[in-house]
Design a protein around this motif. Sequence first.
Motif, short mmCIF file in Angstrom:
data_model
loop_
_atom_site.label_atom_id
_atom_site.label_comp_id
_atom_site.label_asym_id
_atom_site.label_seq_id
_atom_site.Cartn_x
_atom_site.Cartn_y
_atom_site.Cartn_z
N LYS A 71 2.76 4.22 -3.01
CA LYS A 71 1.31 4.17 -2.60
C LYS A 71 1.12 3.27 -1.32
CE LYS A 71 -0.87 6.23 -6.60
NZ LYS A 71 -1.61 6.13 -7.63
N GLU A 72 0.17 3.17 -0.81
CA GLU A 72 -0.19 2.16 0.28
C GLU A 72 -0.88 0.73 -0.71
OE1 GLU A 72 -0.35 4.42 3.80
OE2 GLU A 72 -1.49 2.56 3.74
N ARG A 73 -0.65 -0.26 -0.05
CA ARG A 73 -1.20 -1.50 -0.75
C ARG A 73 -2.78 -1.44 -0.45
NH1 ARG A 73 2.07 -6.24 1.10
NH2 ARG A 73 1.48 -5.66 3.06
N GLU A 74 -3.38 -1.99 -1.65
CA GLU A 74 -4.85 -1.90 -1.90
C GLU A 74 -5.16 -3.37 -2.29
OE1 GLU A 74 -6.20 0.82 -4.64
OE2 GLU A 74 -4.88 -0.12 -6.40
N PHE A 77 -4.12 -8.29 -3.41
CA PHE A 77 -3.58 -6.82 -3.30
C PHE A 77 -2.51 -6.33 -4.27
CE2 PHE A 77 -5.87 -6.27 0.71
CZ PHE A 77 -6.36 -7.46 0.94
N ARG A 78 -2.29 -5.02 -4.36
CA ARG A 78 -1.36 -4.76 -5.16
C ARG A 78 -0.58 -3.07 -4.53
NH1 ARG A 78 -4.80 -2.25 -10.49
NH2 ARG A 78 -5.90 -0.51 -9.40
N GLN A 79 0.44 -2.98 -4.84
CA GLN A 79 1.01 -1.75 -4.12
C GLN A 79 1.83 -1.14 -5.13
OE1 GLN A 79 3.43 -2.46 -0.70
NE2 GLN A 79 3.18 -0.16 0.02
N ALA A 109 2.39 -2.12 -10.49
CA ALA A 109 2.32 -2.52 -9.10
C ALA A 109 2.98 -3.74 -8.82
CB ALA A 109 1.09 -2.32 -8.29
N TRP A 115 3.15 -12.24 3.99
CA TRP A 115 2.76 -11.87 2.79
C TRP A 115 4.07 -12.20 1.95
CZ3 TRP A 115 -1.17 -8.79 0.70
CH2 TRP A 115 -2.10 -8.27 1.65
N TYR A 157 2.14 -6.99 -7.18
CA TYR A 157 0.72 -7.77 -6.85
C TYR A 157 0.88 -8.88 -5.98
CZ TYR A 157 -1.82 -5.08 -10.32
OH TYR A 157 -2.27 -4.13 -11.10
#
Length: 122
Positions: free
Chosen positions: A42-45, A36-38, A91, A112, A93
């Motif tokens: 922004k929201e984490r995606e 995932f990345r943030q 971002a 996390w 990661y």
Amino acid sequence: VQLVESGGGLVQPGGSLRLSCAASGRSLANVAIGWFRQAPGKEREGVSCINHSGEYKQYADSVKGRFTISRDNAKNMVFLQMSSLMAEGTAVYYCVGEGWYGHKCGPTFGSWGQGTQVTVSS
């Protein structure tokens, strides 16, 4: 599952980086892993996911064809090879354990980690 990410850094647009995800205390051999990345503000995606055997891999549309996820269960590690990086790739990661149902990843489980910073800039 406690995972530790590494391999981030500063890279120029169009460059490449390889991120690593290592586990401590248990084997990853039976666990699907997601990256995932943030990005700032922004929201984490979700970026990519790989099932426990490495046979199935999934990618976000934004990284398809540029990122490759892989794993080495003997070394208890998962990797994310990132190529043709763009500024939008800047971002933090993270890697995390994921469920694997119906050939799809999710939901995430476990804690996390700190993540690894990737900065794409000239």
